[in-house]
Write an enzyme that holds these catalytic residues in place. Structure first.
Site, PDB file in Angstrom:
ATOM      1  N   CYS A  11      24.296 -23.528 -10.896  1.00  0.00           N
ATOM      2  CA  CYS A  11      25.471 -22.661 -11.074  1.00  0.00           C
ATOM      3  C   CYS A  11      25.654 -21.675  -9.920  1.00  0.00           C
ATOM      4  O   CYS A  11      26.746 -21.175  -9.681  1.00  0.00           O
ATOM      5  CB  CYS A  11      25.395 -21.931 -12.408  1.00  0.00           C
ATOM      6  SG  CYS A  11      23.755 -21.293 -12.780  1.00  0.00           S
ATOM      7  N   ILE A  20     -13.541   7.885  12.806  1.00  0.00           N
ATOM      8  CA  ILE A  20     -15.001   7.884  12.835  1.00  0.00           C
ATOM      9  C   ILE A  20     -15.514   6.650  12.091  1.00  0.00           C
ATOM     10  O   ILE A  20     -14.806   6.058  11.291  1.00  0.00           O
ATOM     11  CB  ILE A  20     -15.606   9.158  12.190  1.00  0.00           C
ATOM     12  CG1 ILE A  20     -15.049   9.372  10.779  1.00  0.00           C
ATOM     13  CG2 ILE A  20     -15.377  10.372  13.079  1.00  0.00           C
ATOM     14  CD1 ILE A  20     -15.690  10.518  10.039  1.00  0.00           C
ATOM     15  N   SER A  21     -16.767   6.300  12.385  1.00  0.00           N
ATOM     16  CA  SER A  21     -17.294   5.059  11.815  1.00  0.00           C
ATOM     17  C   SER A  21     -18.356   5.320  10.751  1.00  0.00           C
ATOM     18  O   SER A  21     -18.917   4.384  10.201  1.00  0.00           O
ATOM     19  CB  SER A  21     -17.872   4.188  12.925  1.00  0.00           C
ATOM     20  OG  SER A  21     -18.812   4.937  13.661  1.00  0.00           O
TER      21      SER A  21
END
Lengths: 130, 520
Positions: free
Chosen positions: B148, B489-490
């Site tokens: 449709c 930062i890690s």
């Protein structure tokens, strides 16, 4: 007077600003600095006018620094400003404040072009030319 | 319940509920042209000079207004059918996605929806403003195609006049009051309360205080479902209480709707909160019929009587848990400075008081010019609604789940060479530095040590970072991971209440141990 100083790679490492301050005794204030190995750009406020200012400009130009007078610090499109106040309290020098009718007033003399207000403005009507 | 006039107050000696005038009488007076309308500011001045009772007798209607960022706003739009038609499953206006879980060509454009091409610079709020100002908007839609609705793609432009319906329907507008914001941390915060400078550098607040619509009828005697209002420069209606409506704490809200086609872009403005997102500034004004002395009393409330908390947005917890720095009146907030820890701190609004005044004035003009009639609410707003937090029923990963509990530390007067050897032996990159009570006083990383050795420095206390970013064991991994990336930062030492080190968390731990939100 606010001025942009543009350092070429050849002169970027020389202490030109310090030398001119020492020679002229003008307390030049650094408002903004972007310096790397290739280029340097400073926005400074030079609190003198007339011959003293012309002399200082000449010294910079002679030392290989391009000078660019900044006529305006901020531009606020007052037609689009909603007077919300989001720029007022973040302004570190109180250059932006409310008038008694609660619209915003800008005091150019106090402005150090730090751009805090540019980010703070919700409808983005504050710009810094140059 | 700060806005209720309690028993035994000055007002209750008389029969305060006694009807002074009805809404029908007010509308008759509007028709006759002898209505007395004041703005809330004018009403306050009149009450100050002549007393509330006199003001209540003289004034029929008090107008209020507010103009602020209202994120829970948006518009239902109907585009009409193209030929061949499309069942739009995804739809964008100027690259801003709409909610398309509706019928084929209906969509809901939310104010905070972000442009997929311009990010924070443009969003749903801006599209609404552009629609209202009559601009041409790029419409793009996609579908899977049905028998449709065979079309699968559409690209065209629309203006607000092309739309069948454009209805502003805002689930939560018009907060009665709102807590002010400040920032205790050492960095600038960009929030929905604007730019918050470090170390309590400023205070921001929102709301028009003594002009705020819901403050002016704090008992909700005249405001309710069906109340006709000023909305975005046009006519709107209250369709119920807003989401998060919490009247008992002073945080009443409204759900409102109005015909966007009849609104004005002066009172609907798209906006960006830096590094937060986009929103819509909405102008709302409500006329308060002075039906009895109680309503007159709330209509006369002044900024100094309307109190809110100043909260610390530096603590990343749920809004009602943000630490309260102090309680403050709208008067003090609007004065431009508030006192925090015995220091003057600059304060300023995020909502426009000037526009709030203007909206109250416009509404007053509409009423006196006989173009705006008051309505009696069909149903009152609830006077008590619980505003619940969201329970977390699934266990979330915390720092404790992921951190290393065995921590190698050093003392500040250790030699750099020895510290470097420790890092190499243990194959670690972070060395927290502690005092004798194992309280954290600094940190060095392998990078710091490499630098220090290159510069021939000798002692750790010469090079250690003293302002250490830390985490707590009960914090969510999500929040701490964001903190680490923000500070670039890690690793973060994990500390307890007394700053003693209990663990260490590194990006390595997170990437190794966390898979799809669960710990391996």
């Amino acid at each position: 007077m606010r001025m942009k100083l543009i350092y070429s790679p050849e002169v970027v490492e020389k202490p030109i600003l310090a030398e001119i301050i020492l020679r002229t005794g003008i307390p030049i204030n650094i408002l903004e600095a972007k310096v790397n190995a290739q280029k340097g750009e400073l926005v400074v406020s030079i609190p003198v006018s007339g011959k003293q200012l012309d002399d200082a400009i000449r010294m910079f130009e002679k030392a290989g620094v391009k000078t660019n007078i900044l006529a305006r610090t901020l531009q606020i499109d007052m037609n689009r400003c909603t007077s919300c106040g989001a720029c007022v309290s973040p302004c570190p020098t109180k250059a932006l404040r409310f008038k008694p009718d609660w619209t915003i007033e800008f005091d150019e003399e106090r402005c150090v072009a730090c751009r805090v207000c540019v980010d703070a403005c919700p409808v983005k009507v504050i710009t810094v030319p140059g | 319940m700060q806005y209720l006039i309690s028993e035994g107050s000055e007002m209750s000696s008389k029969s305060e509920g006694e009807v002074i005038r009805t809404i029908e009488e007010i509308n008759d007076k509007i028709k006759r042209g002898d209505i007395v309308v004041t703005t809330a500011e004018e009403m306050i001045r009149l009450a100050e000079s002549s007393g509330i009772e006199v003001a209540a007798k003289e004034v029929d209607v008090v107008t209020s207004g507010t103009f602020g960022a209202m994120c829970s706003s948006g518009a239902f739009l109907n585009f009409g059918h193209a030929d061949p038609p499309i069942k739009m499953t995804k739809c964008w206006l100027n690259d801003v996605p709409l909610y398309k879980g509706l019928a084929a060509v209906d969509g809901y454009l939310g104010a905070t929806s972000l442009s997929e091409t311009r990010g924070f610079d443009y969003g749903g709020g801006h599209v609404i403003e552009d629609l209202v100002s009559g601009k041409k908007i790029e419409l793009r839609a996609e579908s899977y195609g049905t028998d449709c609705y065979p079309r699968r793609h559409i690209e065209t432009t629309v203006t607000i006049d092309d739309l069948n319906q454009a209805v502003l329907l805002n689930p939560r507008n018009c907060y009665q009051t709102y807590d002010a914001a400040t920032n205790s941390t050492d960095r600038v915060l960009y929030t929905y309360m604007g730019t918050l400078l470090p170390h309590y550098g400023n205070v921001t607040f929102s709301g028009a205080g003594q002009l705020n619509p819901l403050c002016k009828d704090g008992n909700y005697e005249t405001i309710g479902l069906g109340t006709r209002i000023f909305l975005g420069g046009g006519i709107g209606y209250i369709v119920g209480e807003g989401t998060q409506h919490s009247p008992q704490t002073g945080f009443g809200t409204l759900m409102v709707r109005g015909d966007l086609k009849k609104m004005n872009d002066r009172y609907l403005r798209g906006a960006t909160f830096h590094k937060y997102g986009v929103t819509l500034y909405v102008g709302v004004g409500i006329s308060i019929p002075i039906i009895n002395d109680r309503v007159a009393a709330t209509a006369c409330l002044r900024d100094e009587e309307i109190l809110v908390n100043i909260r610390d947005y530096g603590v990343p917890v749920r809004p009602d848990r943000r630490p309260v720095v102090r309680r403050v009146s709208y008067k003090e907030l609007r004065s431009g400075k508030v006192v925090i820890n015995e220091k003057d701190v600059p304060s300023s609004s995020l909502s426009s008081y000037q526009m709030a005044i203007e909206i109250a004035e416009v509404l007053k003009k509409w009423i006196t010019e006989e173009t705006f009639f008051l309505t009696k609410p069909v149903e009152p707003l609830p006077r008590h609604t619980e505003f619940k937090p969201l329970e977390l029923r699934k266990r979330e990963l915390t720092v404790l789940d992921v951190m290393k509990k065995e921590v190698f530390t050093a003392s500040p007067n250790e030699e750099i060479g020895a510290a470097a050897r420790k890092l190499i032996e243990r194959r670690i990159d972070h060395l927290p530095i502690v005092d004798r009570e194992s309280k954290l006083i600094g940190i060095v990383t392998s990078w710091d040590l490499a630098n220090a050795i290159a510069q021939e420095k000798k002692w750790l206390n010469e090079i250690m970072t003293r302002r250490v970013i830390t985490a707590r064991a009960d914090e969510s991994i999500d929040v701490v991971a964001r903190r680490m990336s923000q500070h670039n930062i890690s690793g973060v030492p994990v500390v307890n209440e007394t700053n003693q080190i209990v663990g260490i968390l590194t990006t390595d731990d997170i990437s190794r141990k966390v898979v799809g939100g669960i710990a391996k």
